[in-house]
Structures are given as C-alpha cells and as structure tokens.
Design an enzyme around this catalytic site. Structure first.
Site, PDB file in Angstrom:
ATOM      1  N   ARG A 116       0.815  -1.233   0.000  1.00 17.93           N
ATOM      2  CA  ARG A 116       0.000   0.000   0.000  1.00 17.93           C
ATOM      3  C   ARG A 116       0.844   1.278   0.000  1.00 17.93           C
ATOM      4  NH1 ARG A 116      -3.410  -2.842   3.708  1.00 17.93           N
ATOM      5  NH2 ARG A 116      -5.146  -3.736   2.543  1.00 17.93           N
ATOM      6  N   LYS A 138       3.692  11.777 -10.710  1.00 17.81           N
ATOM      7  CA  LYS A 138       2.783  10.991 -11.562  1.00 17.81           C
ATOM      8  C   LYS A 138       3.477   9.678 -11.895  1.00 17.81           C
ATOM      9  CE  LYS A 138       0.109  14.466 -14.051  1.00 17.81           C
ATOM     10  NZ  LYS A 138      -0.194  14.984 -15.406  1.00 17.81           N
ATOM     11  N   GLU A 180      10.852  19.161 -24.020  1.00 19.83           N
ATOM     12  CA  GLU A 180      10.236  19.522 -22.735  1.00 19.83           C
ATOM     13  C   GLU A 180      10.922  20.736 -22.113  1.00 19.83           C
ATOM     14  OE1 GLU A 180       7.443  18.300 -21.770  1.00 19.83           O
ATOM     15  OE2 GLU A 180       7.281  16.374 -22.794  1.00 19.83           O
ATOM     16  N   LYS A 222       9.014  23.431 -12.812  1.00 20.08           N
ATOM     17  CA  LYS A 222       8.089  22.318 -12.567  1.00 20.08           C
ATOM     18  C   LYS A 222       7.838  22.155 -11.059  1.00 20.08           C
ATOM     19  CE  LYS A 222       6.296  17.926 -13.560  1.00 20.08           C
ATOM     20  NZ  LYS A 222       6.202  16.746 -14.375  1.00 20.08           N
ATOM     21  N   GLU A 232      -3.168  18.526 -10.469  1.00 22.90           N
ATOM     22  CA  GLU A 232      -3.600  19.075 -11.750  1.00 22.90           C
ATOM     23  C   GLU A 232      -5.039  19.589 -11.732  1.00 22.90           C
ATOM     24  OE1 GLU A 232      -1.792  16.941 -14.994  1.00 22.90           O
ATOM     25  OE2 GLU A 232      -3.219  17.800 -16.381  1.00 22.90           O
ATOM     26  N   ARG A 236      -1.220  23.364 -12.952  1.00 28.35           N
ATOM     27  CA  ARG A 236      -0.398  22.271 -13.482  1.00 28.35           C
ATOM     28  C   ARG A 236      -0.742  21.956 -14.942  1.00 28.35           C
ATOM     29  NH1 ARG A 236       1.729  16.812 -10.261  1.00 28.35           N
ATOM     30  NH2 ARG A 236       2.887  15.983 -12.029  1.00 28.35           N
ATOM     31  N   ASN A 240       1.013  21.100 -19.937  1.00 26.42           N
ATOM     32  CA  ASN A 240       0.567  20.394 -21.142  1.00 26.42           C
ATOM     33  C   ASN A 240       0.719  21.227 -22.404  1.00 26.42           C
ATOM     34  OD1 ASN A 240      -0.204  18.069 -19.745  1.00 26.42           O
ATOM     35  ND2 ASN A 240      -2.085  19.074 -19.085  1.00 26.42           N
ATOM     36  N   HIS A 243       1.007  19.590 -25.675  1.00 29.15           N
ATOM     37  CA  HIS A 243       0.719  18.163 -25.482  1.00 29.15           C
ATOM     38  C   HIS A 243      -0.619  17.713 -26.054  1.00 29.15           C
ATOM     39  CE1 HIS A 243       4.287  18.334 -23.073  1.00 29.15           C
ATOM     40  NE2 HIS A 243       4.195  17.078 -22.721  1.00 29.15           N
ATOM     41  N   HIS A 247      -0.134  14.661 -28.191  1.00 28.51           N
ATOM     42  CA  HIS A 247      -0.752  13.370 -27.884  1.00 28.51           C
ATOM     43  C   HIS A 247      -1.608  12.890 -29.058  1.00 28.51           C
ATOM     44  CE1 HIS A 247      -0.376  14.083 -23.266  1.00 28.51           C
ATOM     45  NE2 HIS A 247       0.662  13.434 -23.751  1.00 28.51           N
ATOM     46  N   HIS A 260       7.825  10.871 -27.973  1.00 29.70           N
ATOM     47  CA  HIS A 260       6.925  11.802 -27.293  1.00 29.70           C
ATOM     48  C   HIS A 260       7.412  13.252 -27.438  1.00 29.70           C
ATOM     49  CE1 HIS A 260       4.325  13.494 -24.225  1.00 29.70           C
ATOM     50  NE2 HIS A 260       5.388  13.934 -23.583  1.00 29.70           N
TER      51      HIS A 260
END
Ligand SMILES: NC(=O)c1ccc[n+]([C@@H]2O[C@H](COP(=O)([O-])OP(=O)(O)OC[C@H]3O[C@@H](n4cnc5c(N)ncnc54)[C@H](O)[C@@H]3O)[C@@H](O)[C@H]2O)c1
Length: 356
Positions: A116, A138, A180, A222, A232, A236, A240, A243, A247, A260
C-alpha cells in the site's frame, strides 16, 4: 543546486549535480531503510560498475526490466511487484528508480502499490526524465486503450540528478527531451523565455554549463507548479503546452515512429500557430514568437497525416472536459493561458500549416 517540491509532509529535495555521492545523499534523505534498485537492461549494462557499487553498499537487489515504452504495461509492473515481494522487503523499503521516464513511471507505480505504498527515489537518466517525469509524482503504466491510463500520484522522497548521465544518451532521445525544456520557455515566465531564446543552440549542442542551467531552471519551474497544484486541478495544466496536439499525433501514428518529445515539438508549433491566427499575442511580441518557431525542431512525420483524423484524435485526450478542447496557448513570451473557445477552423488551419 538543491531545490524543493514543497508539499508539506510530502516535500522532497531535488539535488542537481550536488557534490557528494548518491549513497550518502540517499541515506541522508530517507534514513535507515532497505533498498531495491529498478532499472532497465540497457542501463544495467551501460552503468554496470556504478550500479554494482550501489547494490553492494546499499545491499540492494537489482531488478532490470526490458527496455522500451512497449514494456510499460501492467505485466511488467506486476513483475516488479513480484520482485519486491520475493526480496522480502518491508514497509521501510525504498525503491530506487534508475532510468528514463519508463523506468521511473513503472518503479514509482510499483512503489505506490507495494504494501500500500513505500518510498521511492528517482535517479533520472534521460533529459526528459530530469526536467519532467521524475518530478511531480505521476506514476503509472499504459493500457491498450491509451497511454498512462492506470497509475497513481505518489511523490518521490528524493530526486537525484547528474547531468553527466546524458553523455551516453543517444542524440534522438536527447533532442526529444529538449522538447520539454523548450516548453518551459513558453510557460516559465519572461526570464525563462529569454534564457531559452538566447541559449537555444548551446543547450541543443549539450554545452555543459548551458545544459546544467537549463535543467535547473526547468526543474525549478516544474517544482513550483507542482507545489502549487499537486493533482492538476489548476495551474499544473500549463505543463501540457504542446501536449494536446502532441498526444493526438502520437495516437494517430499509434505510438510508432515518433518519440513523445518530437510529437510535443510539433504540438508546440501548432499551439503557437493557433495563437497567431487567433491573435492571442500582441504584434509587439510577434518577433519573439517567429524566432521561437524557427528554433523548434521539426521531426519528419512517419506519413502525411489526415488533418480531420488528427483533429478527432485530440478529443481522446484525458484533459478534454465536457467535450471541449482545453488548449494551452501562448499569449506573451513565457506566458500561456488555457482556452476552450478556439474555433475548430482555426485549429484545423494550424494543423494544416504545420503538418503540410
Ligand atoms: N510521470 C510523468 O510526469 C511523465 C512526464 C512525461 C513523460 N512521462 C513518461 O516518460 C516516458 C518517456 O521517458 P523517456 O523519454 O525518458 O524514455 P525512456 O525511459 O524510454 O528512455 C529512452 C531511451 O533511452 C535509454 N536511456 C535512458 N537513459 C540513458 C542514458 N543515460 N544513456 C543511454 N541511454 C539511456 C533508455 O533505455 C531508452 O531506450 C513515457 O512513458 C512518458 O509517458 C512521464
């Protein structure tokens, strides 16, 4: 340089090229613990001597997963959990993720779920992982229905960055990671905008001082954003930038033939083009935007895309809300806004002009 992600009891340090070795830094950060190192088979070979030394000194078994985005799935995550369970680790275990974003995401997600949740440390070895994926908590894996669809927010206990790891990074991976860094030039304020404009070639050519400063500045931006908006819910989303378009491209090409960061470069070009067409920035700033457009890397696309399908692919993004595209669009050097009121025609025209 030392930076902090300030999240109360979950705060942590990011050490970039700090003197002192990894062993003493990790021990100081997490206290007495048992360790395990998760890496991939490529890095295990490349950094054999260093990893063996860490493994011996920390009495840490090494779990090496197969290399590549195609291995970022529940099966490999489950293999890592098996490894942790069989190593008889307890709740005081610390997982050390040594690698790029794929290793960091899987190892972080395994740490989030093992017993956990146990602590983990990120040692990013790609430029993308240093400035983006290792910071912010993330973690997760891909599913056949989409990328990063399964995972957890789980903050690391330490991020230990050594830019010399980039010496062995292949050029294409480095350039994709630079996408990035370049992104922060659009969201990190006027000073970062000017830094990227001025130092673009030095960073792209891996000039050590420019690179170190670019990494530190990117991480600071960041870390600040994550400290203000861990999950987010607000600011945040600025991360993106480029992105939603990127994406869509990755999805359109079914994650083949385009990295990417390369897709993000194309996505940033589209976002700038949307801002230009929608007159979101002042004429006085046009020269900065024009110059940045010329500096963007333009990877060759695997095939000429069908613009209508690309537009449709934008709607599968996790960030679409109530059927509306939420685009991060530049409005000033270093400043973006989130807009959901851009006409379909403008977005299609931007795709056309960038991908034609
Ligand atoms: N968690 C987040 O916030 C976040 C953010 C952005 C991206 N990501 C994820 O990150 C992943 C992409 O990460 P990536 O670009 O680091 O890719 P990656 O982890 O696949 O690494 C790219 C390649 O470089 C190799 N490599 C890594 N370090 C090296 C080194 N120092 N020398 C030589 N080779 C090296 C790897 O073995 C791999 O083949 C994606 O899965 C993406 O979804 C996560």
């Amino acid at each position: 340089m030392n930076m902090t992600v300030a999240l109360g009891a979950r705060s942590y340090e990011i050490a970039v090229n700090e003197p002192g070795g990894f062993i003493s830094t990790v021990r100081a950060a997490v206290g007495a613990a048992s360790y395990v190192i998760v890496t991939n088979t490529t890095l295990q070979k490349l950094y054999d001597v260093e990893l063996r030394q860490w493994s011996t000194e920390l009495q840490a078994p090494v779990c090496a997963i197969a290399d590549g985005e195609q291995h970022k799935h529940l099966g490999v995550w489950s293999d890592v959990l098996d490894f942790l369970l069989r190593a008889n680790l307890d709740r005081n275990a610390v997982v050390i993720a040594f690698g790029g974003g794929v290793v960091g995401d899987i190892a972080g997600f395994a740490a989030a779920s093992f017993l956990r949740g146990v602590r983990y440390v990120q040692v990013p070895t790609t430029l993308l992982a240093m400035v983006d994926s290792s910071v912010g908590g993330k973690t997760g894996v891909n599913h056949e229905t989409g990328k990063n669809r399964i995972g957890a927010f789980h903050q690391p206990s330490l991020v230990w960055v050594r830019t010399t790891y980039l010496d062995s990074l292949p050029e294409r991976e480095y350039a994709a990671g630079y996408g990035e860094v370049f992104k922060y030039g659009f969201i990190g304020g006027a000073d970062m905008a000017e830094f990227i404009r001025k130092n673009h070639f030095d960073i792209a050519l891996r000039h050590p001082e420019a690179l170190e400063e670019a990494v530190c500045r990117s991480i600071a931006i960041k870390a600040d954003i994550v400290s203000r908006d861990e999950r987010e819910g607000g600011v945040r989303a600025l991360l993106n930038f480029g992105h939603t378009f990127g994406h869509a491209l990755e999805r359109y090409y079914q994650y083949r033939g385009l990295l990417h960061g390369e897709a993000v470069f194309v996505g940033m070009a589209c976002a700038i083009e949307v801002s230009r067409r929608a007159r979101l920035y002042a004429p006085a700033d046009a020269s900065w935007f024009d110059e940045m457009q010329t500096k963007l890397m333009r990877p060759s696309l695997p095939a000429t895309p069908d613009i209508a399908k690309l537009y449709a692919a934008m709607f599968s993004d996790k960030k679409v809300r109530a059927g509306k595209l939420r685009l991060v669009l530049p409005v000033k050097p270093g400043v973006c806004e989130i807009r959901d009121d851009i006409a379909e025609e403008t977005i299609m025209e931007a795709w056309e002009s960038v991908c034609a």
